[in-house]
Design a protein around this motif. Structure first.
Motif, PDB file in Angstrom:
ATOM      1  N   LYS A  13       5.184  -1.731  -5.078  1.00 51.34           N
ATOM      2  CA  LYS A  13       3.843  -1.631  -4.510  1.00 51.34           C
ATOM      3  C   LYS A  13       2.934  -2.649  -5.174  1.00 51.34           C
ATOM      4  O   LYS A  13       2.904  -2.752  -6.403  1.00 51.34           O
ATOM      5  CB  LYS A  13       3.254  -0.235  -4.750  1.00 51.34           C
ATOM      6  N   GLU A  66      -3.688  -2.390  -6.155  1.00 49.56           N
ATOM      7  CA  GLU A  66      -4.724  -2.096  -5.150  1.00 49.56           C
ATOM      8  C   GLU A  66      -5.847  -3.115  -5.191  1.00 49.56           C
ATOM      9  O   GLU A  66      -6.429  -3.441  -4.150  1.00 49.56           O
ATOM     10  CB  GLU A  66      -5.260  -0.670  -5.319  1.00 49.56           C
ATOM     11  N   ALA A 101       0.840   6.598  -1.904  1.00 46.79           N
ATOM     12  CA  ALA A 101       0.034   5.478  -1.406  1.00 46.79           C
ATOM     13  C   ALA A 101       0.880   4.207  -1.349  1.00 46.79           C
ATOM     14  O   ALA A 101       1.836   4.043  -2.119  1.00 46.79           O
ATOM     15  CB  ALA A 101      -1.178   5.257  -2.300  1.00 46.79           C
ATOM     16  N   GLU A 158      -7.501   4.708  -8.829  1.00 52.64           N
ATOM     17  CA  GLU A 158      -6.259   5.481  -8.888  1.00 52.64           C
ATOM     18  C   GLU A 158      -5.712   5.728  -7.487  1.00 52.64           C
ATOM     19  O   GLU A 158      -6.458   6.059  -6.555  1.00 52.64           O
ATOM     20  CB  GLU A 158      -6.499   6.808  -9.601  1.00 52.64           C
ATOM     21  N   GLN A 159      -4.394   5.552  -7.349  1.00 60.04           N
ATOM     22  CA  GLN A 159      -3.724   5.741  -6.066  1.00 60.04           C
ATOM     23  C   GLN A 159      -2.788   6.946  -6.143  1.00 60.04           C
ATOM     24  O   GLN A 159      -2.101   7.140  -7.152  1.00 60.04           O
ATOM     25  CB  GLN A 159      -2.910   4.498  -5.703  1.00 60.04           C
ATOM     26  N   HIS A 169      -0.039   1.316  -2.300  1.00 59.95           N
ATOM     27  CA  HIS A 169      -0.478   0.390  -3.330  1.00 59.95           C
ATOM     28  C   HIS A 169      -0.429   1.061  -4.693  1.00 59.95           C
ATOM     29  O   HIS A 169      -0.416   2.285  -4.796  1.00 59.95           O
ATOM     30  CB  HIS A 169      -1.897  -0.108  -3.042  1.00 59.95           C
TER      31      HIS A 169
END
Length: 239
Positions: A47, A50, A220, A215-216, A222
């Motif tokens: 990933k 973000e 998610a 924070e993901q 990302h």
């Protein structure tokens, strides 16, 4: 009486030895770290960061030539290549580079991976529109920041961007002063930075963005963890 110092390279190597207790500066440590790919470590997932995705989606960054410093298993390098960037990626760890190459093949993208120390590698492969560093700076000894800034001067085009993530003070990493790291003899797993510390280190650059990473959730697409700072700086168009 033995003398070790005659050149600046000798000084750098001497200071490296003073922090030799921190094994994270060796390829062997990172090879062991990356060898178990099934570890439940968030940044092992394929990933992109973000903050990098956000800058790309908002048009702050446009496709061009990119260098990924301390690329690990290539999650950001592969994402950049998928968007049309021409990407070079460098890491100390043969295991990380091998994993990154596998990911690039699986994604059907071309990334030129280099297994090397960024301070001794021949990175005069051209000049880059983007240098991206996700978690490399906070593992560098303080004296190696000089070479880091010199490297940016060599490879980043005027008007190009530096993107990075690093440990945030109060959340992750050691908050000792630079001098105290040498008294202690290691980096304590990595150094933490205040936003103003990053502004000072990159004071020759224009700050575009500097904030905590968002924070993901685990599902998610990302990567984002709250203990990292995310920054984007632009090199002046003319010196």
């Amino acid at each position: 009486m033995e003398r070790d110092v005659r050149t600046m390279d000798d000084v750098m190597r001497m200071l490296d030895r003073m922090l030799a207790a921190d094994a994270r500066n060796t390829p062997d440590w990172w090879d062991r770290f990356y060898s178990n790919r099934a570890k439940p470590i968030p940044f092992f997932a394929a990933k992109p960061d973000e903050n990098l995705v956000s800058c790309l989606e908002r048009g702050v960054l446009a496709p061009g030539r990119a260098l990924d410093l301390g690329c690990g298993p290539g999650r950001n390098a592969v994402h950049l290549a998928s968007l049309g960037f021409e990407v070079d990626a460098i890491d100390l760890s043969p295991e990380a580079v091998s994993w990154g190459r596998e990911r690039a093949r699986e994604a059907g993208v071309d990334v030129r991976f280099h297994c090397a120390d960024m301070f001794s590698a021949d990175l005069r492969l051209g000049r880059y529109d983007l240098v991206y560093d996700s978690g490399c700076l906070h593992h560098l000894p303080p004296h190696r920041r000089v070479g880091y800034l010199d490297l940016l001067d060599r490879v980043l085009v005027p008007g190009g961007h530096l993107g990075l993530t690093c440990f945030a003070a109060g959340a992750m990493g050691s908050e000792l002063s630079d001098e105290e790291f040498y008294r202690q003899g290691d980096l304590g797993g990595g150094m933490a930075f205040e936003p103003d510390s990053l502004r000072w280190i990159f004071s020759d650059y224009t700050e575009i963005e500097l904030r905590p990473m968002v924070e993901q959730p685990p599902d998610a697409p990302h990567f984002g963890v709250p203990f990292l700072l995310a920054a984007l700086f632009r090199r002046p168009a003319a010196r």
